[in-house]
Scaffold this motif. Structure first.
Motif, PDB file in Angstrom:
ATOM      1  N   LEU A 195       0.843  -1.192   0.000  1.00 26.33           N
ATOM      2  CA  LEU A 195       0.000   0.000   0.000  1.00 26.33           C
ATOM      3  C   LEU A 195       0.881   1.247   0.000  1.00 26.33           C
ATOM      4  CD1 LEU A 195      -2.687  -1.095   2.627  1.00 26.33           C
ATOM      5  CD2 LEU A 195      -2.953  -0.981   0.140  1.00 26.33           C
ATOM      6  N   GLY A 196       0.562   2.171  -0.869  1.00 28.73           N
ATOM      7  CA  GLY A 196       1.363   3.385  -0.963  1.00 28.73           C
ATOM      8  C   GLY A 196       2.635   3.222  -1.767  1.00 28.73           C
ATOM      9  N   HIS A 197       2.817   2.047  -2.364  1.00 31.35           N
ATOM     10  CA  HIS A 197       3.999   1.802  -3.188  1.00 31.35           C
ATOM     11  C   HIS A 197       3.566   1.335  -4.579  1.00 31.35           C
ATOM     12  CE1 HIS A 197       5.675   1.325   0.948  1.00 31.35           C
ATOM     13  NE2 HIS A 197       6.646   2.047   0.415  1.00 31.35           N
ATOM     14  N   ASP A 198       4.417   1.605  -5.542  1.00 32.91           N
ATOM     15  CA  ASP A 198       4.096   1.274  -6.932  1.00 32.91           C
ATOM     16  C   ASP A 198       4.689  -0.046  -7.394  1.00 32.91           C
ATOM     17  OD1 ASP A 198       2.795   3.828  -7.396  1.00 32.91           O
ATOM     18  OD2 ASP A 198       4.813   4.700  -7.380  1.00 32.91           O
ATOM     19  N   ALA A 199       5.736  -0.515  -6.722  1.00 30.86           N
ATOM     20  CA  ALA A 199       6.435  -1.704  -7.218  1.00 30.86           C
ATOM     21  C   ALA A 199       7.236  -2.359  -6.103  1.00 30.86           C
ATOM     22  CB  ALA A 199       7.362  -1.319  -8.377  1.00 30.86           C
ATOM     23  N   LEU A 200       7.716  -3.555  -6.372  1.00 33.65           N
ATOM     24  CA  LEU A 200       8.607  -4.264  -5.460  1.00 33.65           C
ATOM     25  C   LEU A 200       9.702  -4.933  -6.272  1.00 33.65           C
ATOM     26  CD1 LEU A 200       7.494  -7.810  -4.744  1.00 33.65           C
ATOM     27  CD2 LEU A 200       5.776  -6.279  -5.684  1.00 33.65           C
ATOM     28  N   LEU A 201      10.814  -5.213  -5.626  1.00 31.91           N
ATOM     29  CA  LEU A 201      11.919  -5.914  -6.274  1.00 31.91           C
ATOM     30  C   LEU A 201      11.717  -7.418  -6.158  1.00 31.91           C
ATOM     31  CD1 LEU A 201      15.026  -3.887  -5.038  1.00 31.91           C
ATOM     32  CD2 LEU A 201      14.224  -4.056  -7.404  1.00 31.91           C
ATOM     33  N   ALA A 202      11.966  -8.126  -7.263  1.00 26.93           N
ATOM     34  CA  ALA A 202      11.846  -9.581  -7.271  1.00 26.93           C
ATOM     35  C   ALA A 202      13.068 -10.181  -7.947  1.00 26.93           C
ATOM     36  CB  ALA A 202      10.574 -10.012  -7.991  1.00 26.93           C
ATOM     37  N   VAL A 203      13.448 -11.372  -7.484  1.00 28.36           N
ATOM     38  CA  VAL A 203      14.608 -12.079  -8.025  1.00 28.36           C
ATOM     39  C   VAL A 203      14.200 -13.514  -8.325  1.00 28.36           C
ATOM     40  CG1 VAL A 203      16.976 -12.849  -7.600  1.00 28.36           C
ATOM     41  CG2 VAL A 203      16.185 -10.666  -6.647  1.00 28.36           C
ATOM     42  N   ASP A 204      14.546 -13.985  -9.513  1.00 24.46           N
ATOM     43  CA  ASP A 204      14.282 -15.370  -9.912  1.00 24.46           C
ATOM     44  C   ASP A 204      15.613 -15.994 -10.306  1.00 24.46           C
ATOM     45  OD1 ASP A 204      13.156 -17.755 -10.722  1.00 24.46           O
ATOM     46  OD2 ASP A 204      12.517 -16.994 -12.679  1.00 24.46           O
ATOM     47  N   ILE A 205      16.068 -16.951  -9.505  1.00 25.64           N
ATOM     48  CA  ILE A 205      17.373 -17.574  -9.722  1.00 25.64           C
ATOM     49  C   ILE A 205      17.167 -18.978 -10.272  1.00 25.64           C
ATOM     50  CG2 ILE A 205      19.503 -18.348  -8.605  1.00 25.64           C
ATOM     51  CD1 ILE A 205      18.947 -16.177  -6.461  1.00 25.64           C
ATOM     52  N   GLY A 206      17.841 -19.284 -11.371  1.00 26.09           N
ATOM     53  CA  GLY A 206      17.725 -20.600 -11.979  1.00 26.09           C
ATOM     54  C   GLY A 206      19.085 -21.189 -12.286  1.00 26.09           C
ATOM     55  N   GLY A 207      19.071 -22.411 -12.776  1.00 23.35           N
ATOM     56  CA  GLY A 207      20.314 -23.096 -13.078  1.00 23.35           C
ATOM     57  C   GLY A 207      21.069 -22.510 -14.255  1.00 23.35           C
ATOM     58  N   SER A 208      20.372 -21.740 -15.105  1.00 22.10           N
ATOM     59  CA  SER A 208      21.015 -21.116 -16.262  1.00 22.10           C
ATOM     60  C   SER A 208      21.020 -19.597 -16.187  1.00 22.10           C
ATOM     61  CB  SER A 208      20.307 -21.541 -17.560  1.00 22.10           C
ATOM     62  OG  SER A 208      20.370 -22.935 -17.746  1.00 22.10           O
ATOM     63  N   ASN A 209      19.960 -19.027 -15.614  1.00 25.06           N
ATOM     64  CA  ASN A 209      19.789 -17.571 -15.623  1.00 25.06           C
ATOM     65  C   ASN A 209      19.489 -17.017 -14.239  1.00 25.06           C
ATOM     66  OD1 ASN A 209      19.801 -17.412 -18.614  1.00 25.06           O
ATOM     67  ND2 ASN A 209      17.835 -18.464 -18.438  1.00 25.06           N
ATOM     68  N   ILE A 210      19.812 -15.751 -14.070  1.00 27.58           N
ATOM     69  CA  ILE A 210      19.349 -14.973 -12.923  1.00 27.58           C
ATOM     70  C   ILE A 210      18.576 -13.792 -13.487  1.00 27.58           C
ATOM     71  CG2 ILE A 210      20.024 -13.446 -11.025  1.00 27.58           C
ATOM     72  CD1 ILE A 210      22.382 -15.265 -10.481  1.00 27.58           C
ATOM     73  N   ARG A 211      17.359 -13.606 -12.982  1.00 36.24           N
ATOM     74  CA  ARG A 211      16.518 -12.497 -13.425  1.00 36.24           C
ATOM     75  C   ARG A 211      16.192 -11.600 -12.242  1.00 36.24           C
ATOM     76  NH1 ARG A 211      14.664 -16.936 -16.358  1.00 36.24           N
ATOM     77  NH2 ARG A 211      14.552 -16.608 -18.615  1.00 36.24           N
ATOM     78  N   THR A 212      16.148 -10.317 -12.507  1.00 36.85           N
ATOM     79  CA  THR A 212      15.649  -9.365 -11.522  1.00 36.85           C
ATOM     80  C   THR A 212      14.543  -8.562 -12.181  1.00 36.85           C
ATOM     81  OG1 THR A 212      17.288  -7.695 -12.165  1.00 36.85           O
ATOM     82  CG2 THR A 212      17.864  -9.169 -10.340  1.00 36.85           C
ATOM     83  N   GLY A 213      13.617  -8.084 -11.367  1.00 37.85           N
ATOM     84  CA  GLY A 213      12.522  -7.331 -11.957  1.00 37.85           C
ATOM     85  C   GLY A 213      11.851  -6.404 -10.973  1.00 37.85           C
ATOM     86  N   LEU A 214      11.099  -5.478 -11.521  1.00 36.44           N
ATOM     87  CA  LEU A 214      10.218  -4.612 -10.754  1.00 36.44           C
ATOM     88  C   LEU A 214       8.793  -5.063 -11.051  1.00 36.44           C
ATOM     89  CD1 LEU A 214      11.924  -1.160 -11.331  1.00 36.44           C
ATOM     90  CD2 LEU A 214      11.438  -2.148  -9.086  1.00 36.44           C
ATOM     91  N   VAL A 215       8.115  -5.536 -10.025  1.00 37.13           N
ATOM     92  CA  VAL A 215       6.748  -6.025 -10.170  1.00 37.13           C
ATOM     93  C   VAL A 215       5.788  -4.977  -9.623  1.00 37.13           C
ATOM     94  CG1 VAL A 215       5.096  -7.820  -9.513  1.00 37.13           C
ATOM     95  CG2 VAL A 215       7.493  -8.419  -9.960  1.00 37.13           C
ATOM     96  N   ARG A 216       4.777  -4.673 -10.403  1.00 42.28           N
ATOM     97  CA  ARG A 216       3.747  -3.738  -9.950  1.00 42.28           C
ATOM     98  C   ARG A 216       2.565  -4.542  -9.414  1.00 42.28           C
ATOM     99  NH1 ARG A 216       3.125   1.848 -12.940  1.00 42.28           N
ATOM    100  NH2 ARG A 216       2.366   2.152 -10.817  1.00 42.28           N
TER     101      ARG A 216
END
Length: 355
Positions: free
Chosen positions: A184-205
């Protein structure tokens, strides 16, 4: 005791790898199915699919003296190429892809049957299929064929492809790792998805104003690093991950997005309550199962505050997090699960706590 254990998650937040989450109970995750030949789940992974493809290429070369894929190495044959052969290739090449799909679907159905015999999986009404293979027509056909094979044996279970792009679902699910009020009162959050081949970061709304059940949550921006190509050690991988998160925060600031003081992480393996990884992280760069390594603590140390507020970091198994992205659409069943077809076969079973 690790630094993260000394600094537990605040009241109202689940611990790392928690069974009780705001919307669901995690009945089991990362279940292993052992056979005399190894892990049964290894027969239903993208690695297994490529092994079937490689075997058929060898068979055809022995008969036709020609490989339909030429000299292309296995890793160069992408899902889009297989989809193209299936849809527009000559009958023999399309038939080859069909045969590979059938063989994989048979193995996939066998794994599901064994999984459903486990005590924690009994009574499962629906299984969501995620992971990289789901993002292709070939993968969808394999899922559909496995579903038909199970129904042919009178096994009442729904197999449904994950609603989101699998690459996005692994980050959107992070919204379910925290109580909704933090957004509440925020537009986004940080998320991290770690896999055996890739690492992803994102801003989720989370878009709570659009849908209080988080069904409108979406990925606003993301970055991907294929660590398998670079082969870094663990410390280099963590440094790169921190840089990726910092870049996400810079992008949010440029767009005047208020980021919640929360980082949700999906990571392979059995996640302990203190944020350590007991086992199952063998495909990650370096030793992530060391008693002296704690990813949530490292990220908290690098980003102690977001928007002037103390950062909360929560980590869970990556299959769990990908499955959590589907919570808003699972209200018509009580017990459901997720299988992620990636480098390995991730799995988790849930019981809804609401509705």
């Amino acid at each position: 005791m690790t630094e993260q254990a000394k600094r537990p998650t605040p009241p109202g937040f689940p611990s790392h790898g928690a069974d009780e989450l705001p919307a669901v109970t995690v009945d089991t995750a990362n279940a292993t199915l052992r056979t005399p030949d190894g892990f049964l789940g290894d027969r239903a992974s993208s690695t297994a699919f490529r092994a079937i493809l490689a075997e058929w290429r060898e068979r055809l070369k022995e008969v036709d003296k020609e490989d339909p894929f030429g000299d292309a190495p296995p890793e160069a044959i992408g899902r889009r190429q297989l989809d193209h052969l299936l849809a527009e290739g000559d009958p023999e090449h399309a038939g080859l892809v069909h045969g590979i799909v059938e063989e994989f679907a048979q193995s996939f159905a066998t794994v599901i049957k064994r999984l459903l015999k486990l005590k924690e999986w009994q009574g499962t009404e629906r299984i969501v299929i995620g992971g990289g293979m789901r993002g292709s027509r070939v993968g969808e056909l394999a899922i559909g064929r496995a579903a038909m094979l199970l129904k042919g044996e009178e096994i009442a279970i729904d197999l449904v492809p994950i609603r989101h792009d699998p690459d996005e679902a692994g980050m959107i699910g992070a919204t379910q790792l925290a109580p909704p009020w933090i957004f509440l009162g925020h537009d986004a959050l940080l998320a991290v998805d770690i896999g055996g081949s890739n690492i992803r970061t994102g801003l989720v709304r989370p878009h709570l104003k659009k849908a209080s059940d988080l069904s409108a949550a979406c990925l606003w921006d993301s970055a991907i690093w294929r660590h398998r190509d670079d082969k870094p050690n663990r410390e280099a991988a963590i440094d790169r991950l921190i840089e990726m998160l910092q870049e996400m925060l810079r992008k949010a600031e440029k767009r005047d997005l208020a980021v919640a003081p929360f980082i949700g992480i999906g990571c392979p393996g059995h996640i302990e309550a203190d944020g350590s990884i007991a086992h199952g992280a063998q495909n990650l760069p370096g030793n992530w199962e060391s008693d002296r390594f704690n990813l949530p603590a490292r990220l908290h140390a690098a980003l102690p505050k977001i928007g002037g507020h103390d950062t909360v970091v929560v980590m869970h198994n990556d299959a769990v997090v990908q499955g959590l992205s589907q919570v808003p659409w699972m209200g018509d069943v009580k017990h459901w699960g997720v299988l992620t077809i990636g480098t390995g076969l991730g799995n988790a079973r849930f019981t809804n706590r609401k509705g």
